[in-house]
Design an enzyme around this catalytic site. Sequence first.
Site, short mmCIF file in Angstrom:
data_model
loop_
_atom_site.label_atom_id
_atom_site.label_comp_id
_atom_site.label_asym_id
_atom_site.label_seq_id
_atom_site.Cartn_x
_atom_site.Cartn_y
_atom_site.Cartn_z
N ILE A 15 0.83 -1.20 0.00
CA ILE A 15 0.00 0.00 0.00
C ILE A 15 0.87 1.26 0.00
O ILE A 15 0.62 2.20 -0.76
CB ILE A 15 -0.98 -0.04 1.19
CG1 ILE A 15 -1.97 -1.20 0.97
CG2 ILE A 15 -1.73 1.29 1.34
CD1 ILE A 15 -2.75 -1.61 2.17
N LYS A 90 1.62 -8.05 9.12
CA LYS A 90 0.22 -8.02 8.69
C LYS A 90 -0.39 -9.38 8.32
O LYS A 90 -1.49 -9.43 7.78
CB LYS A 90 0.07 -7.08 7.52
CG LYS A 90 0.90 -7.48 6.30
CD LYS A 90 0.48 -6.74 5.06
CE LYS A 90 1.14 -7.31 3.83
NZ LYS A 90 0.75 -6.69 2.60
N SER A 130 -7.54 -1.26 9.92
CA SER A 130 -8.11 -2.34 9.12
C SER A 130 -9.54 -2.63 9.55
O SER A 130 -9.90 -2.44 10.72
CB SER A 130 -7.24 -3.58 9.36
OG SER A 130 -7.93 -4.75 9.02
N TYR A 154 -3.37 -10.06 15.08
CA TYR A 154 -3.14 -8.98 14.11
C TYR A 154 -4.19 -7.88 14.31
O TYR A 154 -3.86 -6.70 14.46
CB TYR A 154 -3.20 -9.53 12.67
CG TYR A 154 -3.42 -8.47 11.64
CD1 TYR A 154 -2.39 -7.63 11.26
CD2 TYR A 154 -4.68 -8.28 11.04
CE1 TYR A 154 -2.60 -6.61 10.33
CE2 TYR A 154 -4.89 -7.29 10.11
CZ TYR A 154 -3.85 -6.46 9.75
OH TYR A 154 -4.07 -5.47 8.84
N LYS A 158 -4.14 -3.78 15.75
CA LYS A 158 -4.73 -2.61 15.08
C LYS A 158 -5.61 -1.84 16.08
O LYS A 158 -5.56 -0.61 16.14
CB LYS A 158 -5.55 -3.03 13.85
CG LYS A 158 -4.71 -3.57 12.71
CD LYS A 158 -3.83 -2.50 12.09
CE LYS A 158 -2.99 -3.01 10.94
NZ LYS A 158 -1.94 -2.08 10.51
N ASN A 184 -10.85 -4.50 1.77
CA ASN A 184 -9.94 -5.48 1.16
C ASN A 184 -9.16 -4.88 0.00
O ASN A 184 -9.63 -4.91 -1.15
CB ASN A 184 -10.74 -6.70 0.70
CG ASN A 184 -11.33 -7.48 1.86
OD1 ASN A 184 -12.12 -6.95 2.64
ND2 ASN A 184 -10.94 -8.71 2.01
N LEU A 205 -7.38 -13.71 -0.93
CA LEU A 205 -7.96 -14.27 -2.15
C LEU A 205 -7.28 -13.78 -3.43
O LEU A 205 -6.90 -14.58 -4.29
CB LEU A 205 -9.46 -13.93 -2.18
CG LEU A 205 -10.22 -14.49 -3.37
CD1 LEU A 205 -10.18 -16.02 -3.37
CD2 LEU A 205 -11.67 -13.99 -3.37
N1 UDP Z 1 -10.95 -16.97 0.34
C1 UDP Z 1 -11.04 -18.15 -0.35
N2 UDP Z 1 -9.87 -18.80 -0.71
C2 UDP Z 1 -8.64 -18.27 -0.42
C3 UDP Z 1 -8.55 -17.04 0.29
C4 UDP Z 1 -9.74 -16.42 0.65
O1 UDP Z 1 -12.13 -18.66 -0.63
O2 UDP Z 1 -7.62 -18.90 -0.77
C5 UDP Z 1 -12.20 -16.26 0.69
C6 UDP Z 1 -12.38 -15.94 2.16
O3 UDP Z 1 -13.05 -17.00 2.82
C7 UDP Z 1 -13.21 -14.65 2.11
C8 UDP Z 1 -12.72 -13.96 0.84
O4 UDP Z 1 -12.14 -14.99 0.05
O5 UDP Z 1 -14.59 -14.94 1.95
C9 UDP Z 1 -11.66 -12.88 1.11
O6 UDP Z 1 -10.63 -13.43 1.89
P1 UDP Z 1 -9.32 -12.59 2.24
O7 UDP Z 1 -8.46 -13.47 3.10
O8 UDP Z 1 -8.74 -12.07 0.99
O9 UDP Z 1 -9.88 -11.35 3.06
P2 UDP Z 1 -10.60 -11.30 4.52
O10 UDP Z 1 -11.35 -12.58 4.73
O11 UDP Z 1 -9.50 -11.12 5.48
O12 UDP Z 1 -11.52 -10.14 4.44
#
Ligand code: UDP
Length: 351
Positions: A15, A90, A130, A154, A158, A184, A205
């Site tokens: 970022i 993070k 966050s 984590y 924050k 995100n 993701l």
């Molecule tokens: N997710 C997934 N497969 C992955 C990583 C994340 O299905 O390999 C899903 C996760 O369950 C969530 C969304 O993608 O619904 C975003 O996940 P991320 O870890 O990017 O962000 P956060 O959950 O911390 O908001």
Amino acid sequence: MTSKSIILAGGAGYIGSHIAALMLARDIDIIIIDNFANSSPVVFDRLERITGRRPKLIEADLASAQGAATVLDELRPHDIWGAVHLAGLKAVGESVEQPSRYYDVNINTTLNLINILDQLNATKLVFSSSASVYGAENKSPVSEEGVLSAANPYGSTKILNERLLADHARARSKWQVINLRYFNPVGAHPSGLIGEDPTGIPNNLFPYIAQVAVGRRPHVSVFGGDYDTPDGTGIRDYIHVDDLALGHLAAVDYLTNQNRGDVMPINLGSGHGHSVLEVISAFSRAAGKHIPIELVDRRPGDVAMSFANPSRAEKLLGWAATRSLDEMCRDHWRWQSGNRDGYRAAESNSE
Ligand code: UDP
């Protein structure tokens, strides 16, 4: 905007590098402090290629007393506005395995930075917080009034940092703090020269999908297909990293024009969500590649849906996210396809 120098603590990271690109392009004077614990010096070459300007670097570990002393010495000759504070660890999973390291690094970095700013009579700080500060009990859209309760160390760091900064600001009448709560962040600079470069297996993701698309991993595991959402997969508020960077500039502008002491949390999100399957199909379109998936169990601690109420950012900062999911995927893919292994190749043959 200010004519003073702005510290970007952790400015070589994902970022921070995008904020740096924007600030350099606008002729704002920046000083990056980074120890490259989770970032690459190649970012400086890339920023120079993008903007024609190379930011000043102080290479030091802000979490250590010695690093902080070096930083203070090097900053003394400068007229400092304050800091955009993005320095810290993070990785959510790692924070569960190594909680004391996360508290140590993330809290001490902030304590040392506060002390440095006090010594320099600088009173403005924008903190990289966050949406993970919001407890699972909050219903989306989540406003800044949402209940704070972190699901992992984590997120706890924050919350603690936000409180630490707020307490400090209240004790010093001139201090002004904005705690930016990111949803995100995804995507990359449209040049394809800077982007997210996670170490090890990505937790998030977007970088995971990108590594599958580029052939580094066989398939994306979709964590849960039985949520109470239209297609059964989790919904999140994805925000293009350039929109996020613009949010930081708006926060800096706001604090520059404000002289009253103040502390404020502000959400940075788009205000709407996309499901895991929607993201995978948008990315597949952007990359022109089939992305294999495997449906697996839910990830512990995940909620079905999380997206922001971004109205405070719009009202106070005049900021709103404008970049679409397709743009996020296109830019993320441009970066990943041009830099298969992130900055590694450029690190071994200097540019
Ligand atoms: N997710 C997934 N497969 C992955 C990583 C994340 O299905 O390999 C899903 C996760 O369950 C969530 C969304 O993608 O619904 C975003 O996940 P991320 O870890 O990017 O962000 P956060 O959950 O911390 O908001």
